[in-house]
Design an enzyme around this catalytic site. Structure first.
Site, PDB file in Angstrom:
ATOM      1  N   LYS A  22       0.830  -1.204   0.000  1.00 31.24           N
ATOM      2  CA  LYS A  22       0.000   0.000   0.000  1.00 31.24           C
ATOM      3  C   LYS A  22       0.869   1.261   0.000  1.00 31.24           C
ATOM      4  CE  LYS A  22      -3.947  -2.140   2.435  1.00 31.24           C
ATOM      5  NZ  LYS A  22      -4.765  -2.079   3.690  1.00 31.24           N
TER       6      LYS A  22
ATOM      7  N   TYR B  92     -12.469  -3.099  -3.117  1.00 30.13           N
ATOM      8  CA  TYR B  92     -12.988  -3.052  -1.743  1.00 30.13           C
ATOM      9  C   TYR B  92     -14.518  -3.034  -1.728  1.00 30.13           C
ATOM     10  CZ  TYR B  92      -8.339  -2.248   0.319  1.00 30.13           C
ATOM     11  OH  TYR B  92      -7.036  -2.383   0.763  1.00 30.13           O
TER      12      TYR B  92
ATOM     13  N   ASN C 220      -1.866  -0.107   7.438  1.00 28.76           N
ATOM     14  CA  ASN C 220      -1.357  -1.439   7.791  1.00 28.76           C
ATOM     15  C   ASN C 220      -0.532  -2.099   6.678  1.00 28.76           C
ATOM     16  OD1 ASN C 220      -3.395  -2.163   6.063  1.00 28.76           O
ATOM     17  ND2 ASN C 220      -4.670  -3.188   7.609  1.00 28.76           N
TER      18      ASN C 220
ATOM     19  N   HIS D 263      -2.116  -5.348   1.512  1.00 34.16           N
ATOM     20  CA  HIS D 263      -3.343  -6.101   1.257  1.00 34.16           C
ATOM     21  C   HIS D 263      -2.960  -7.509   0.861  1.00 34.16           C
ATOM     22  CE1 HIS D 263      -7.188  -7.445  -0.330  1.00 34.16           C
ATOM     23  NE2 HIS D 263      -6.490  -7.957  -1.331  1.00 34.16           N
TER      24      HIS D 263
ATOM     25  N   GLU E  98      -8.915 -11.429  -7.636  1.00 36.43           N
ATOM     26  CA  GLU E  98      -8.130 -10.198  -7.471  1.00 36.43           C
ATOM     27  C   GLU E  98      -6.903 -10.194  -8.390  1.00 36.43           C
ATOM     28  OE1 GLU E  98      -7.442  -9.829  -3.250  1.00 36.43           O
ATOM     29  OE2 GLU E  98      -9.517  -9.294  -2.858  1.00 36.43           O
TER      30      GLU E  98
END
Ligand code: IDP
Ligand code: MG
Length: 154
Positions: A9, A49, A112, A115, A126
């Site tokens: 990310k 998402y 965080n 993913h 995905e």
């Protein structure tokens, strides 16, 4: 073999932790089959998402995910979805186990670092959403005989 999508990310890119993430997955013995940098837009994020778009944190999540480029990776390995989720750690890094990527390297739930697909089906979906067929590589990994028993290599 199972496939999983990993996104380093924007916080991982900004903090220079992309290499650390790759290192940890490589050391596990997983096979990198696709890798590229991208800027994610609203349309892609709403698909990625979809289960979260109505949640209170979604607006902040989308804004954050658009704030810098990300590094997209496809990884392959025997039951790799579950093993990678264990290496990644809990969504809230403050509750993530020591030794995991989030447990060792992050604090905020909205920052965080990574993913990881959460099921075999979402891994397939995905990877297909973010990679064209000609961006995914099929090759023999010479060390596999030292990583897997015979039936696990198939
Ligand atoms: P996961 O990334 O561990 O699969 P999900 O529940 O699928 O976690 O949530 C997707 C992402 O949305 C999380 O990784 C995190 O970046 C963000 N997120 C989830 N819950 C919260 C929250 O309560 N506050 C802020 N961000 C959140
Ligand atoms: Mg999730």
């Amino acid at each position: 073999m199972e496939r999983t999508l990993i996104i380093a990310k924007p916080d991982a890119v900004q903090r220079g932790l992309v290499g650390e993430i790759i290192l940890r997955l490589e050391r596990k013995g997983l096979k990198l089959i696709g890798l590229k940098m991208a800027s994610l837009d609203e349309a892609m994020l709403r698909i990625h998402y979809a289960e979260h778009t109505e949640k209170p944190f979604y607006a902040g999540l989308e804004e954050f995910m658009k704030s810098s480029p990300v590094v997209l990776m496809a990884w392959e390995g025997y039951q790799c979805v579950e093993s990678i989720r264990i290496l990644v750690g809990s969504t809230n890094p403050r509750q993530a186990a020591s030794g995991t990527i989030r447990g060792d390297l992050a604090i905020g739930t909205g920052r965080n670092l990574i993913h990881a697909s959460d099921s075999k089906d979402s891994g397939e979906t995905e990877v297909a959403n973010f990679f064209d067929d000609d961006e995914l590589f099929s090759y023999d990994k010479s060390e596999y005989m030292h990583i897997y028993e015979g039936n696990e290599r198939e």
